[in-house]
Design an enzyme around this catalytic site. Structure first.
Site, PDB file in Angstrom:
ATOM      1  N   TRP A 185       0.860  -1.177   0.000  1.00 28.85           N
ATOM      2  CA  TRP A 185       0.000   0.000   0.000  1.00 28.85           C
ATOM      3  C   TRP A 185       0.899   1.230   0.000  1.00 28.85           C
ATOM      4  O   TRP A 185       1.739   1.393   0.877  1.00 28.85           O
ATOM      5  CB  TRP A 185      -0.920   0.049   1.220  1.00 28.85           C
ATOM      6  CG  TRP A 185      -1.594   1.389   1.301  1.00 28.85           C
ATOM      7  CD1 TRP A 185      -2.511   1.895   0.414  1.00 28.85           C
ATOM      8  CD2 TRP A 185      -1.333   2.430   2.250  1.00 28.85           C
ATOM      9  NE1 TRP A 185      -2.837   3.187   0.771  1.00 28.85           N
ATOM     10  CE2 TRP A 185      -2.138   3.534   1.887  1.00 28.85           C
ATOM     11  CE3 TRP A 185      -0.513   2.531   3.371  1.00 28.85           C
ATOM     12  CZ2 TRP A 185      -2.148   4.718   2.609  1.00 28.85           C
ATOM     13  CZ3 TRP A 185      -0.512   3.715   4.094  1.00 28.85           C
ATOM     14  CH2 TRP A 185      -1.334   4.806   3.714  1.00 28.85           C
ATOM     15  N   GLU A 226      -2.959  -2.819  -2.523  1.00 32.37           N
ATOM     16  CA  GLU A 226      -4.144  -2.199  -1.914  1.00 32.37           C
ATOM     17  C   GLU A 226      -4.404  -0.823  -2.521  1.00 32.37           C
ATOM     18  O   GLU A 226      -3.533   0.043  -2.520  1.00 32.37           O
ATOM     19  CB  GLU A 226      -3.910  -2.070  -0.395  1.00 32.37           C
ATOM     20  CG  GLU A 226      -5.042  -1.408   0.360  1.00 32.37           C
ATOM     21  CD  GLU A 226      -4.752  -1.332   1.861  1.00 32.37           C
ATOM     22  OE1 GLU A 226      -3.621  -1.637   2.284  1.00 32.37           O
ATOM     23  OE2 GLU A 226      -5.674  -0.947   2.606  1.00 32.37           O
ATOM     24  N   LYS A 228      -6.799   2.815  -2.958  1.00 33.71           N
ATOM     25  CA  LYS A 228      -7.442   3.750  -2.033  1.00 33.71           C
ATOM     26  C   LYS A 228      -8.078   4.884  -2.818  1.00 33.71           C
ATOM     27  O   LYS A 228      -7.568   5.296  -3.853  1.00 33.71           O
ATOM     28  CB  LYS A 228      -6.384   4.288  -1.065  1.00 33.71           C
ATOM     29  CG  LYS A 228      -6.947   5.114   0.067  1.00 33.71           C
ATOM     30  CD  LYS A 228      -5.949   5.189   1.204  1.00 33.71           C
ATOM     31  CE  LYS A 228      -6.434   6.167   2.256  1.00 33.71           C
ATOM     32  NZ  LYS A 228      -5.730   6.015   3.520  1.00 33.71           N
ATOM     33  N   ASP A 259      -9.683  -2.945   0.980  1.00 33.48           N
ATOM     34  CA  ASP A 259      -9.851  -2.396   2.327  1.00 33.48           C
ATOM     35  C   ASP A 259     -11.258  -1.796   2.398  1.00 33.48           C
ATOM     36  O   ASP A 259     -11.661  -1.019   1.523  1.00 33.48           O
ATOM     37  CB  ASP A 259      -8.783  -1.321   2.574  1.00 33.48           C
ATOM     38  CG  ASP A 259      -8.838  -0.740   3.972  1.00 33.48           C
ATOM     39  OD1 ASP A 259      -7.853  -0.858   4.715  1.00 33.48           O
ATOM     40  OD2 ASP A 259      -9.877  -0.135   4.328  1.00 33.48           O
ATOM     41  N   HIS A 262     -11.772   1.997   1.780  1.00 30.68           N
ATOM     42  CA  HIS A 262     -11.088   2.672   0.679  1.00 30.68           C
ATOM     43  C   HIS A 262     -11.939   2.933  -0.556  1.00 30.68           C
ATOM     44  O   HIS A 262     -11.421   3.056  -1.652  1.00 30.68           O
ATOM     45  CB  HIS A 262      -9.832   1.889   0.297  1.00 30.68           C
ATOM     46  CG  HIS A 262      -8.754   2.005   1.327  1.00 30.68           C
ATOM     47  ND1 HIS A 262      -7.450   1.645   1.105  1.00 30.68           N
ATOM     48  CD2 HIS A 262      -8.799   2.475   2.590  1.00 30.68           C
ATOM     49  CE1 HIS A 262      -6.742   1.880   2.191  1.00 30.68           C
ATOM     50  NE2 HIS A 262      -7.543   2.374   3.114  1.00 30.68           N
ATOM     51  N   HIS A 286      -8.669  -6.211   3.845  1.00 30.79           N
ATOM     52  CA  HIS A 286      -8.390  -5.403   5.022  1.00 30.79           C
ATOM     53  C   HIS A 286      -9.741  -5.068   5.613  1.00 30.79           C
ATOM     54  O   HIS A 286     -10.427  -4.153   5.159  1.00 30.79           O
ATOM     55  CB  HIS A 286      -7.629  -4.130   4.649  1.00 30.79           C
ATOM     56  CG  HIS A 286      -6.156  -4.283   4.793  1.00 30.79           C
ATOM     57  ND1 HIS A 286      -5.281  -3.244   4.712  1.00 30.79           N
ATOM     58  CD2 HIS A 286      -5.412  -5.382   5.062  1.00 30.79           C
ATOM     59  CE1 HIS A 286      -4.053  -3.705   4.910  1.00 30.79           C
ATOM     60  NE2 HIS A 286      -4.104  -4.995   5.112  1.00 30.79           N
ATOM     61  N   ASP A 294     -12.504   7.164   5.861  1.00 28.27           N
ATOM     62  CA  ASP A 294     -11.649   6.004   6.107  1.00 28.27           C
ATOM     63  C   ASP A 294     -11.037   6.075   7.505  1.00 28.27           C
ATOM     64  O   ASP A 294      -9.826   6.202   7.669  1.00 28.27           O
ATOM     65  CB  ASP A 294     -10.557   5.982   5.030  1.00 28.27           C
ATOM     66  CG  ASP A 294      -9.637   4.781   5.163  1.00 28.27           C
ATOM     67  OD1 ASP A 294     -10.102   3.729   5.622  1.00 28.27           O
ATOM     68  OD2 ASP A 294      -8.444   4.915   4.821  1.00 28.27           O
ATOM     69  N   ASP A 296     -10.912   3.923  10.040  1.00 24.39           N
ATOM     70  CA  ASP A 296     -10.294   2.741  10.657  1.00 24.39           C
ATOM     71  C   ASP A 296     -10.762   2.489  12.092  1.00 24.39           C
ATOM     72  O   ASP A 296      -9.950   2.215  12.978  1.00 24.39           O
ATOM     73  CB  ASP A 296      -8.763   2.826  10.578  1.00 24.39           C
ATOM     74  CG  ASP A 296      -8.265   2.677   9.151  1.00 24.39           C
ATOM     75  OD1 ASP A 296      -8.461   1.614   8.562  1.00 24.39           O
ATOM     76  OD2 ASP A 296      -7.684   3.644   8.605  1.00 24.39           O
ATOM     77  N   ASP A 326      -7.641  -4.333   9.575  1.00 21.37           N
ATOM     78  CA  ASP A 326      -6.950  -3.049   9.479  1.00 21.37           C
ATOM     79  C   ASP A 326      -7.764  -1.968  10.169  1.00 21.37           C
ATOM     80  O   ASP A 326      -8.630  -1.345   9.566  1.00 21.37           O
ATOM     81  CB  ASP A 326      -6.694  -2.684   8.008  1.00 21.37           C
ATOM     82  CG  ASP A 326      -5.852  -1.418   7.894  1.00 21.37           C
ATOM     83  OD1 ASP A 326      -5.324  -0.967   8.925  1.00 21.37           O
ATOM     84  OD2 ASP A 326      -5.721  -0.881   6.772  1.00 21.37           O
TER      85      ASP A 326
HETATM   86  C1  RNT Z   1      -4.120   2.877   4.774  1.00 20.18           C
HETATM   87  C2  RNT Z   1      -4.200   1.445   4.415  1.00 20.18           C
HETATM   88  C3  RNT Z   1      -3.102   0.573   4.964  1.00 20.18           C
HETATM   89  C4  RNT Z   1      -2.686   0.921   6.381  1.00 20.18           C
HETATM   90  C5  RNT Z   1      -1.688  -0.035   6.990  1.00 20.18           C
HETATM   91  C6  RNT Z   1      -1.080   0.495   8.237  1.00 20.18           C
HETATM   92  O1  RNT Z   1      -5.199   3.605   4.346  1.00 20.18           O
HETATM   93  O2  RNT Z   1      -5.451   0.952   4.773  1.00 20.18           O
HETATM   94  O3  RNT Z   1      -3.457  -0.743   4.838  1.00 20.18           O
HETATM   95  O4  RNT Z   1      -3.782   1.026   7.222  1.00 20.18           O
HETATM   96  O5  RNT Z   1      -0.748  -0.387   6.061  1.00 20.18           O
HETATM   97 ZN    ZN Z   2      -5.721  -1.150   4.671  1.00 16.34          ZN
END
Ligand code: RNT
Ligand code: ZN
Length: 418
Positions: A185, A226, A228, A259, A262, A286, A294, A296, A326
């Site tokens: 990523w 990954e 985004k 993810d 994302h 993720h 986003d 998390d 994640d």
């Molecule tokens: C960031 C991505 C990525 C990170 C990690 C720490 O937007 O989701 O995966 O969260 O690599």
């Molecule tokens: Zn991620």
């Protein structure tokens, strides 16, 4: 017979009435591994320097006391979490979580020896390891461009980092005898409207090709990418967009990493799985919880998570999907965050395994959408709790909220003294 088991026997009958075999579901569940993200344990700081997370457009908020400050603290914390989660799982490391034994190793110099402590720990705890190059929190990431940088020396530095990470993962895979998935990523992107959207993408594709030039046995190491939609500081343009990653990964036979945070806010990743599964052998997830953006947040058993688990089960994708978590939340006990997120993910998978799938499919094919909707709704109030509790008991982990007391005790005995 314990009361947990008694309740299970009654629940088992209720599911059997619908043609669902709970024992078989639990057996299948026990084979699913979740990869817990190391970075929940210290707010994505890592052990390279004391400055922690500095850029990359991601953000851990909160300052809950007691975060891990070195690899052995992080391992001890993770062990507590693993004791409270049913089943045998995996741990996902970022490159900045190296053990440099006091001697600075640059990102392009990392080697298996810097992760031997982790490998030994994983072996002793019967865990698999996954890996992530760290394309953030570094002087050469500060301007927001790495693999797509217009500066050749910067690009080369990050290419060498990617190559070094694949070697570390290969060593992990070999020693632990389980494939280590490396997730690429890179947050490269522009805050404001670019004139040239193409050249950075060309440079990124070229850098990735250089990183992947050496073939590594997929028995030991696999690569994922990954995408985004946007990040803080890359609101307008992210080089590794969804289309970029889909195109690159599928054409190069790499894994797509989805993810949950994302994509556009109303878009869920569940619906993407069946499509990608037609064109890609394996997938990396993720699992995260975006709240308005986003963000998390810690994963909970909500509709989005249910949807992901259902798609994996209904499309028979469990064997082809690597499930990684994640999220990073520093406003609550960090170990509890791991436990809540992982237990929720396992619950969602169990619920998905407890569907009378053959019947649901049949009704759908026959056009009986009335019965399809009615049964899906009735399923929600079947005695799921007793099945889940029984699974925890069988696996020797606390049933229900009892695990919180263990986390609290560790907080008093260990975390509070850090
Ligand atoms: C960031 C991505 C990525 C990170 C990690 C720490 O937007 O989701 O995966 O969260 O690599
Ligand atoms: Zn991620």
């Amino acid at each position: 017979m314990s009361s947990v088991e008694q309740s299970y026997q009654l629940a088992k009958q209720r599911y059997a009435d619908l043609g669902v075999d709970t024992d078989a579901a639990l057996e299948q569940l026990s084979k699913i591994k979740i990869s817990l993200q190391c970075w929940q344990g210290d707010d994505v700081g890592g052990f390279e320097s004391s400055s922690g997370l500095t850029d990359g457009g991601i953000l851990a908020t909160g300052n809950y006391p007691g975060k891990a400050k070195n690899p052995s603290q992080l391992r001890a914390d993770a062990e507590v979490a693993f004791r409270l989660i049913p089943g045998k799982h995996r741990f996902s490391l970022h490159a900045i979580y190296l053990d440099n034994h006091g001697k600075k190793a640059e990102r392009d110099e990392i080697a298996p020896e810097h992760f031997q402590g982790w490998i030994d720990w994983a072996k002793a705890n019967e865990l698999g390891l996954d890996f992530n190059p760290t394309y953030f929190s570094h002087p050469l990431s500060a301007d927001g461009f790495m693999l797509s940088s217009a500066v050749e020396s910067t690009r080369n530095f990050w290419i060498r980092h990617g190559i070094a990470c694949r070697k570390v993962a290969e060593a992990m895979g070999k020693q632990l005898e389980t494939t280590s998935v490396v997730n690429f990523w890179a947050p490269d992107g522009y805050k404001d409207i670019p004139v040239d959207r193409l050249a950075p993408r060309q440079r990124m594709a070229d850098s990735l090709d250089k990183i992947f030039a050496e073939k590594i046995d997929p028995k030991f190491e696999l690569d994922a990418l990954e995408s985004k939609l946007f990040g803080i500081g890359s609101e307008t343009y992210v080089v590794g967009s969804h289309e970029f990653v889909m195109g690159y990964a599928i054409s190069r036979k790499k894994l797509v990493c989805l993810d949950a945070g994302h994509f556009h806010p109303t878009e869920t990743i569940a619906d993407k799985l069946s499509s990608i599964s037609l064109f890609s052998e394996e997938i990396l997830l993720h699992v995260s919880r975006p709240v308005r953006w986003d963000s998390d947040h810690v994963v909970i058993w909500n509709d989005d998570l249910r949807g992901i688990a259902e798609e994996l089960v209904r499309n028979n994708l469990l064997k082809r999907t690597h499930i990684g978590l994640d999220f990073f939340d520093a406003t609550i006990n960090r170990i509890a965050a791991w436990v809540i997120g992982t237990r929720s993910t396992i619950k969602a998978l169990l619920a998905a395994l407890l569907e009378p799938l053959a019947d649901l499919r049949k009704w759908e094919l026959e056009g009986d959408y009335t019965r399809r909707l009615a049964v899906l709704e009735e399923l929600k109030t079947l005695p799921f709790g007793p099945v889940w509790d029984y699974y925890c008991e069988k696996n020797g982990v606390p049933v229900g909220a009892a695990w919180i007391d263990e986390v609290r005790k560790y907080e008093t005995d260990v975390l509070a003294k850090r």
